[in-house]
Design a protein around this motif. Structure first.
Motif, short mmCIF file in Angstrom:
data_model
loop_
_atom_site.label_atom_id
_atom_site.label_comp_id
_atom_site.label_asym_id
_atom_site.label_seq_id
_atom_site.Cartn_x
_atom_site.Cartn_y
_atom_site.Cartn_z
N LYS A 68 0.84 -1.20 0.00
CA LYS A 68 0.00 0.00 0.00
C LYS A 68 0.88 1.25 0.00
O LYS A 68 1.82 1.36 0.79
CB LYS A 68 -0.92 -0.01 1.23
CG LYS A 68 -1.79 1.23 1.34
CD LYS A 68 -1.29 2.20 2.37
CE LYS A 68 -1.93 3.56 2.25
NZ LYS A 68 -1.62 4.48 3.33
N GLY A 126 0.71 5.40 0.32
CA GLY A 126 -0.14 6.52 0.71
C GLY A 126 0.10 7.74 -0.16
O GLY A 126 1.00 7.75 -1.03
N GLY A 127 -0.69 8.77 0.09
CA GLY A 127 -0.61 10.00 -0.70
C GLY A 127 0.79 10.58 -0.72
O GLY A 127 1.26 11.10 -1.74
N SER A 128 1.49 10.49 0.41
CA SER A 128 2.83 11.09 0.49
C SER A 128 3.81 10.36 -0.43
O SER A 128 4.81 10.94 -0.85
CB SER A 128 3.32 11.05 1.93
OG SER A 128 3.35 9.72 2.39
N LYS A 135 5.14 4.42 3.66
CA LYS A 135 4.84 5.80 4.09
C LYS A 135 6.00 6.71 3.74
O LYS A 135 6.91 6.33 3.02
CB LYS A 135 4.63 5.81 5.62
CG LYS A 135 3.63 4.79 6.12
CD LYS A 135 2.31 5.42 6.35
CE LYS A 135 1.22 4.41 6.59
NZ LYS A 135 -0.09 5.02 6.66
N ASP A 136 6.02 7.89 4.38
CA ASP A 136 7.14 8.82 4.18
C ASP A 136 8.01 8.92 5.42
O ASP A 136 8.71 9.89 5.62
CB ASP A 136 6.60 10.21 3.78
CG ASP A 136 5.69 10.81 4.85
OD1 ASP A 136 5.31 10.08 5.79
OD2 ASP A 136 5.35 11.99 4.74
N GLY A 173 9.01 4.03 9.39
CA GLY A 173 8.24 3.08 10.19
C GLY A 173 7.44 3.84 11.24
O GLY A 173 7.31 5.07 11.18
N LEU A 183 7.20 5.50 14.61
CA LEU A 183 8.27 6.14 15.38
C LEU A 183 7.90 6.26 16.86
O LEU A 183 6.72 6.11 17.23
CB LEU A 183 8.57 7.52 14.80
CG LEU A 183 8.88 7.58 13.30
CD1 LEU A 183 9.15 9.03 12.87
CD2 LEU A 183 10.06 6.70 12.94
N ASP A 236 5.32 11.31 17.27
CA ASP A 236 5.06 12.00 16.00
C ASP A 236 6.25 12.90 15.67
O ASP A 236 6.58 13.80 16.45
CB ASP A 236 3.77 12.83 16.17
CG ASP A 236 3.36 13.53 14.88
OD1 ASP A 236 4.20 13.65 13.97
OD2 ASP A 236 2.20 13.96 14.82
N PRO A 237 6.90 12.69 14.53
CA PRO A 237 8.09 13.50 14.20
C PRO A 237 7.76 14.98 14.03
O PRO A 237 8.66 15.82 14.10
CB PRO A 237 8.58 12.89 12.88
CG PRO A 237 7.39 12.19 12.30
CD PRO A 237 6.57 11.74 13.46
N ASN A 238 6.49 15.30 13.82
CA ASN A 238 6.12 16.72 13.72
C ASN A 238 6.10 17.37 15.09
O ASN A 238 6.19 18.59 15.22
CB ASN A 238 4.73 16.87 13.09
CG ASN A 238 4.70 16.29 11.70
OD1 ASN A 238 5.54 16.65 10.87
ND2 ASN A 238 3.80 15.37 11.45
N GLN A 252 -1.13 9.38 13.60
CA GLN A 252 -1.71 9.45 12.25
C GLN A 252 -1.15 8.35 11.33
O GLN A 252 -1.75 8.04 10.30
CB GLN A 252 -1.37 10.82 11.67
CG GLN A 252 -2.07 11.17 10.38
CD GLN A 252 -1.25 12.17 9.59
OE1 GLN A 252 -0.59 13.04 10.16
NE2 GLN A 252 -1.26 12.04 8.27
N VAL A 253 -0.05 7.77 11.73
CA VAL A 253 0.67 6.87 10.81
C VAL A 253 -0.15 5.65 10.39
O VAL A 253 0.06 5.11 9.31
CB VAL A 253 2.04 6.48 11.42
CG1 VAL A 253 1.88 5.66 12.68
CG2 VAL A 253 2.93 5.79 10.42
N1 LIG Z 1 4.29 7.69 15.83
C1 LIG Z 1 4.39 8.04 14.55
N2 LIG Z 1 5.23 7.37 13.74
C2 LIG Z 1 5.37 7.69 12.44
N3 LIG Z 1 4.69 8.69 11.84
C3 LIG Z 1 3.82 9.40 12.58
C4 LIG Z 1 3.63 9.11 13.97
N4 LIG Z 1 2.71 9.97 14.44
C5 LIG Z 1 2.33 10.74 13.41
N5 LIG Z 1 3.00 10.42 12.29
C6 LIG Z 1 2.82 11.08 10.97
O1 LIG Z 1 2.22 10.15 10.08
C7 LIG Z 1 2.70 10.40 8.77
C8 LIG Z 1 2.53 9.16 7.93
O2 LIG Z 1 1.17 8.81 7.87
P1 LIG Z 1 0.27 9.23 6.63
O3 LIG Z 1 0.42 10.69 6.32
O4 LIG Z 1 -1.10 8.73 6.83
O5 LIG Z 1 1.01 8.42 5.49
P2 LIG Z 1 0.48 8.00 4.08
O6 LIG Z 1 -0.33 9.13 3.53
O7 LIG Z 1 1.73 7.77 3.32
O8 LIG Z 1 -0.30 6.75 4.31
C9 LIG Z 1 4.13 10.79 8.98
O9 LIG Z 1 4.57 11.62 7.94
C10 LIG Z 1 4.12 11.50 10.32
O10 LIG Z 1 4.07 12.89 10.13
#
Ligand SMILES: Nc1ncnc2c1ncn2[C@@H]1O[C@H](COP(=O)(O)OP(=O)(O)O)[C@@H](O)[C@H]1O
Ligand SMILES: N[C@@H](CC(=O)OP(=O)(O)O)C(=O)O
Length: 561
Positions: free
Chosen positions: A79, A81-83, A300-301, A304, A306, A309-311, A336-337
């Motif tokens: 799968k 994702g948008g990113s 994802k971007d 894995g 983490l 949340d890296p933000n 959100q991951v």
């Molecule tokens: N614990 C976490 N581990 C990894 N990413 C996280 C976490 N919490 C929030 N995120 C956010 O989730 C994003 C990835 O999820 P998402 O945007 O839904 O990906 P995709 O659109 O590729 O499916 C990351 O870029 C990150 O900013």
């Protein structure tokens, strides 16, 4: 059609009975689906021909799924994702990534490109108030058109792949503008354009590269859902229907399936539904279970799942292993991951989920399985959910203890409001409310006032807004250690915890603090647990004098080995 709807009805009320009925119906359904095509896109409603639900099933759950995967040769779901799909360059890289695993026969699930879903939603909101003549000029519509046409052009594909969708999208926005309303059902139809276009572009591109691919809209493939627009649940009949269709098509004409994530078909309405924001993860795990695959990969971007949340905190690092329970809790409490419901099919099917980075394919990522070695595990990840509402409810003692708790929860049930965390004493309850009601909509002030009004009939109520839940996901058998450390950190930072809840899930301790202090708390907790050698110090201390590890049994007792 009657058979389809009857089975769908049974599927909702009794999946087991549906599965039985599905088997009985198998030959009938096969006859009712000339060419194996179960549904066609037709405006807001998808026509049922023999019914995806009904089609369900010649196949027995579980055993049949394995047979299907083996016969068709599918090995993994991948799968993206948008990113991972933000541009033509990214699409090329994803194609290259898929082709770099020649030993795999994947089913590919894609989300909409980049920020397309957000742009579609914004365009819809603007259309409600802009007036029909201005609908064609909505900025987000222009952005969506430009992105998709540029991508097609850069990939050397024919614009006819998306031009029909773009025209229809513009017409739809005009319709919304004329009606001056955007129902949840129309919203779902509107956002479905994102996945419908990304999958068609990607499939055409793989075919251009000489890798045979076939595009599927999930609502035609057999994804049968409840009719809860914007937040639909997948019904059991989906699994055999999806397996049968993918299997059958592969046998007829092998090609990599490219499936729209996020979308389904309402079993009653036959209209397009969506699975909640981020729902493509759930599409992937559903297909993984349906086909009994070896592994489900979500690309994802980030490297894995983490440690936070890296933000919120850039020092977050990947978590190598998680259990389904840990991942589900982490997602539910706001990371959100992953989509909150996405672990369910993987857990039921016992299929490992691997979270990988499409921008850094060699990073090991996170592997999520049913169990893992918890002996050394203490804290795994810290999750923050902001802007939650907390209620302190103290009984006026008009009801007995049991009556009080029951009444409080029945009020929430009647109002359809989900509760996140709870702490109780004999006569009082503190609880937090999910602001997004499981992703679909904001809990508005009017609704909150109504809850309070109802609760005030039996209790004194304090409504506390702008709170955050910090969830400590980890080994709750080490809860004293986690709490000792966490409270030390919070005290040093002058933070008072307003509620604490340790769920029966055994993987999560939740702390409620003020929104204004929350990010700083997460950073301080992250530093203390993950950056100062604390976890390895504890690990060392846990080793028995002879160097053998101390075993923590399932009831929490500690046994030297
Ligand atoms: N614990 C976490 N581990 C990894 N990413 C996280 C976490 N919490 C929030 N995120 C956010 O989730 C994003 C990835 O999820 P998402 O945007 O839904 O990906 P995709 O659109 O590729 O499916 C990351 O870029 C990150 O900013
Ligand atoms: N496109 C949908 C579904 C989805 O899963 O997206 P992503 O995989 O980019 O989180 C959304 O944005 O919600």
């Amino acid at each position: 059609m009657a058979a389809a709807l009857r089975l769908a009805a049974v599927a909702r009320d009794s999946p087991a009975a549906a599965s039985r009925l599905g088997r009985e119906r198998a030959s009938l359904c096969a006859a009712a689906r000339p060419g194996g095509q179960c549904c066609a896109r037709s405006g807001l409603v998808l026509r049922c021909q023999g019914g995806a639900a009904a089609a369900a099933a010649t196949l027995k759950k579980g055993e049949a799924a394995d047979g299907v995967a083996a016969a068709a040769g599918f090995t993994v779901v991948m799968k993206f994702g948008g990113s991972s799909l933000a541009s033509a360059t990214r699409m090329r890289e994803v194609a290259d990534l898929i082709l770099s695993f020649p030993e795999e026969t994947p089913v590919v699930v894609l989300s909409a490109m980049g920020k397309t879903t957000n742009n579609l939603l914004l365009a819809g909101e603007k259309a409600v108030s802009c007036g029909a003549p201005k609908a064609s000029e909505i900025d987000e519509l222009a952005v969506i058109k430009e992105l998709h046409l540029r991508t097609i052009d850069e990939l050397g594909l024919d614009s006819s792949i998306v031009s029909g969708f773009l025209d229809e999208l513009e017409q739809l926005l005009k319709g919304v503008a004329m009606m001056k309303e955007l129902t949840l059902r129309t919203r779902d139809y509107l956002v479905s354009f994102g996945e419908c276009m990304s999958t068609r572009i990607f499939s055409a591109y793989l075919n251009k590269l000489g890798k045979k691919a076939r595009q599927y809209d999930a609502f035609d493939l057999g994804f049968i859902t409840t009719d809860d627009f914007t937040n639909a649940d997948i019904l059991e009949a989906t699994y055999p229907a999806v397996a049968k269709r993918l299997h059958g098509d592969w046998i007829d004409d092998p090609a990599i399936p490219i499936v729209t994530g996020f979308l389904g078909k309402g079993w009653k309405s036959c209209a397009v539904t969506t699975l909640g924001r981020g729902g493509s993860d759930l599409t992937a795990t559903t297909i993984g279970k349906a086909l009994g695959l070896r592994e489900i990969q979500v690309w994802k971007d980030v490297d894995g799942v983490l440690t936070c949340d890296p933000n919120i905190y850039a020092n977050a690092v990947p978590v190598p292993y998680l259990t389904f329970d840990e991942a589900a809790e982490l997602a539910y409490f706001g990371a959100q991951v992953l989509h909150p419901q996405s672990m369910r099919p993987a857990r039921e099917g016992g299929i490992p989920v691997r979270v990988k980075n499409s921008y850094n394919r060699h990073a090991p990522g996170t592997v999520i399985t049913k169990t893992r070695d918890m002996r050394k595990s203490i804290l795994t990840s810290i999750v923050l959910k902001s802007n939650i509402t907390m209620l302190d409810i103290v009984s006026t003692r008009m009801l007995g203890q049991y009556g009080f708790l029951a009444k409080v929860f029945s009020i929430f049930e009647d109002l359809g409001i989900s509760v996140d965390s709870v702490a109780t004493s004999e006569v009082s309850i503190s609880l937090t409310l999910d602001p997004s009601k499981l992703w679909s909509r904001e809990l508005i002030q009017q609704e909150l006032d109504h809850v309070v009004e109802e609760l005030e009939k039996i209790a004194v109520v304090h409504l506390l807004q702008h709170r955050s839940i910090i969830s400590l996901i980890g080994n709750v058998q080490r809860s004293s250690l986690i709490l000792e450390k966490a409270f030390n950190v919070l005290r040093r930072n002058g933070v008072n915890v307003q509620m604490i809840s340790q769920g029966a899930s055994k993987v999560n301790i939740s702390l409620v603090v003020n929104d204004s202090e929350a990010k700083q708390c997460v950073q301080a907790l992250h530093s203390a647990f993950f950056e100062n050698g604390f976890l390895s110090e504890v690990e060392e201390a846990d080793l028995a004098p002879n160097g053998a590890p101390v075993l923590v049994s399932s009831n929490g007792a500690i046994n030297g080995n």
